[in-house]
Design a protein around this motif. Structure first.
Motif, mmCIF file in Angstrom:
data_model
loop_
_atom_site.group_PDB
_atom_site.id
_atom_site.type_symbol
_atom_site.label_atom_id
_atom_site.label_comp_id
_atom_site.label_asym_id
_atom_site.label_seq_id
_atom_site.Cartn_x
_atom_site.Cartn_y
_atom_site.Cartn_z
ATOM 1 N N GLN A 292 0.941 -1.236 -0.056
ATOM 2 C CA GLN A 292 -0.022 0.189 -0.320
ATOM 3 C C GLN A 292 0.785 1.203 0.073
ATOM 4 O O GLN A 292 2.013 1.371 0.703
ATOM 5 N N GLU A 294 0.786 5.497 0.104
ATOM 6 C CA GLU A 294 0.093 6.809 0.133
ATOM 7 C C GLU A 294 1.223 8.126 -0.037
ATOM 8 O O GLU A 294 2.712 7.791 0.292
ATOM 9 N N HIS A 295 0.732 8.883 -0.932
ATOM 10 C CA HIS A 295 1.445 10.093 -1.488
ATOM 11 C C HIS A 295 0.721 11.295 -1.740
ATOM 12 O O HIS A 295 -0.813 11.225 -1.921
ATOM 13 N N GLN A 300 -6.254 8.713 -3.514
ATOM 14 C CA GLN A 300 -6.296 7.697 -2.520
ATOM 15 C C GLN A 300 -5.190 6.893 -2.557
ATOM 16 O O GLN A 300 -4.560 6.819 -3.549
ATOM 17 N N PRO A 301 -4.908 5.908 -1.576
ATOM 18 C CA PRO A 301 -3.797 4.969 -1.567
ATOM 19 C C PRO A 301 -3.836 4.056 -2.837
ATOM 20 O O PRO A 301 -4.937 3.625 -3.254
#
Length: 370
Positions: A292, A294-295, A300-301
Motif C-alpha cells: 500500500q 500513500e502520497h 487515495q492510496p
C-alpha cells in the motif's frame, strides 16, 4: 588505506549526507555540501560546493573557476540578482574557510607535516554539510557536520555552541575551535537566522517549481528468490516530493515494522524519487501480501500485489503445442509412407501376377503349335 579506496568512502559519505531526512509534511530544507581533496590525484577538486533546496540542486561552485553556477531554471529570474550576488560571495568565503579547516584537521592528524616532508603522497579528503530545516510551525533545526577521509569527524551544536567529536582523533580540533568564541557565534547566527531567511527567499523564487505534486507513475511488486529465501519488493517510481508512505499488508492487516526491511529512497536524475520496500514471505503465500502506497499527489492510496508471470504457462503451452504439431506431422508422414508402400506392393503383386499369366499363355501357344 590506499588512495583507490578513498573515493568509495567519500561516495558513501556523500550518499549518506545527501539522502533526505524523513521530514514532516510541509517542511523545507536548505543544505550545502562542501568536498575537496588535499592532492588532486583522486580526480577530486581542491574545493567544490553544491547547494540544495528540498534536495533539488540549485547552485554549484568550484575552486578552479571561483564562480557560482546556476543549476535550476527558477534561479535565473531578475528578482534573484541580489540574492545571487550575496550567495556567490558566501561561497567564496566558504572556499577559504574550507581550506583553513582542512589544514587544521590535517595538522592535528600530523598529515600536513608528513606531506610537507614528502614521505606520504596519499591524498586526504574533507566533507562538510551545513544548512537548516524549517517546519510548518516555524521550528528551525540547524546542522553543521564535518567528515574526514570518509568518516564522521566533528559536529557543531548550536544550543551549546560547542563541537561534538565523532572519533578520538577529532578531540584536538574540537578544543582548538571551541577556543574561538567568535566563530561559534557566527555559526549559530547562520544556522538560526541567516540560513532560514535565505531558505524563505529561495522558496519564494522557486514557487511553482519546488512545490510540485507528482504522484508515483507506477507501483509494482516483484518476486525474487535467493537460495531458500523468497522476497517481495514493492516499488514506487517517479514521485515528487519525496515524502511517501509505503507499507506491507498481510491478509489486509499491516505488518509490524520488525517484519519488513526499512524503506529505501533514491533521487532520480530528473529530480523525482523512487522508493522500495522488501519483505520476506513463505513460499506459496505470496498472494496474501499487498503493498500500500500513500502520497500527497494521490487522491487515495494505491495497492499492488504480486501476479505470477504468465510467461511460464505460455511457454509450457507453446512447447506442448509444438510437440503435438510435430507428432501429427510425423504421423502424417508415416501414414503416407505406409500407404505408398501398401499401394506399391499391390502394384508389384499385380505386375508379378500379370507376368505369370503371360508366361503361362505363351506356354500354351507353344504346345499347340507343336
Amino acid at each position: 588505506m590506499g588512495p583507490r579506496a578513498r573515493p568509495v568512502l567519500l561516495l558513501l559519505m556523500l550518499l549518506r549526507t545527501v539522502a533526505p531526512h524523513r521530514q514532516p509534511p510541509r517542511s523545507h530544507t536548505l543544505r550545502y555540501l562542501f568536498m575537496g581533496a588535499s592532492e588532486p590525484d583522486l580526480g577530486l577538486p581542491l574545493f567544490e560546493a553544491l547547494g540544495y533546496v528540498d534536495d533539488k540542486l540549485f547552485v554549484s561552485y568550484d575552486h578552479e573557476s571561483r564562480r557560482a553556477e546556476r543549476r535550476a531554471p527558477w534561479v535565473w529570474s531578475k528578482s534573484s540578482s541580489q540574492l545571487w550576488l550575496h550567495l556567490s560571495q558566501s561561497l567564496k568565503g566558504w572556499d577559504h574557510m574550507f581550506t583553513v579547516d582542512f589544514w587544521t584537521i590535517m595538522d592535528n592528524h600530523n598529515h600536513s607535516e608528513i606531506m610537507r616532508l614528502g614521505v606520504l603522497s596519499e591524498s586526504h579528503t574533507l566533507q562538510v554539510i551545513l544548512g537548516c530545516e524549517v517546519q510548518e510551525d516555524n521550528f528551525t533545526r540547524g546542522f553543521w557536520k564535518y567528515g574526514y577521509d570518509g568518516q564522521d569527524h566533528l559536529e557543531f551544536c548550536p544550543e551549546t555552541m560547542n563541537w561534538r567529536a565523532a572519533e578520538p582523533r577529532a578531540q584536538a580540533t574540537k578544543l582548538e575551535w571551541e577556543v574561538n568564541k567568535i566563530r561559534a557565534k557566527q555559526n549559530k547566527a547562520y544556522l538560526e537566522k541567516n540560513c532560514p531567511e535565505q531558505l524563505q527567499q529561495l522558496l519564494e523564487l522557486g514557487r511553482g517549481f519546488l512545490d510540485q505534486q507528482v504522484p508515483p507513475s507506477l507501483v509494482k511488486v516483484t518476486h525474487h528468490m535467493a537460495s531458500e529465501v523468497t522476497t517481495l519488493r514493492c516499488q514506487a517510481l517517479n514521485f515528487l516530493p519525496e515524502n511517501i508512505t509505503m507499507r506491507w499488508l498481510k491478509d489486509r492487516q499491516p505488518l509490524d515494522a520488525k517484519e519488513v526491511e526499512p524503506m529505501d529512497l533514491l533521487l532520480n536524475g530528473d529530480g523525482t524519487y523512487q522508493g522500495w520496500m522488501v519483505v520476506a514471505v513463505p513460499p506459496g503465500e505470496e498472494q496474501r501480501y499487498t503493498c500500500q502506497v500513500e502520497h500527497s499527489g494521490l487522491d487515495q492510496p494505491l495497492t499492488a500485489t504480486w501476479e505470477p508471470s504468465p510467461s511460464g504457462t505460455l511457454v509450457i503451452g507453446i512447447v506442448s503445442g509444438i510437440t503435438v504439431c510435430v507428432i501429427i506431422f510425423l504421423s502424417g508422414i508415416l501414414f503416407r509412407t505406409f500407404k505408398k508402400r501398401h499401394v506399391f506392393r499391390g502394384i508389384m503383386r499385380d505386375y508379378v501376377l500379370a507376368e505369370v499369366n503371360l508366361t503361362q499363355m505363351k506356354g500354351k501357344v507353344q504346345k499347340t503349335t507343336y
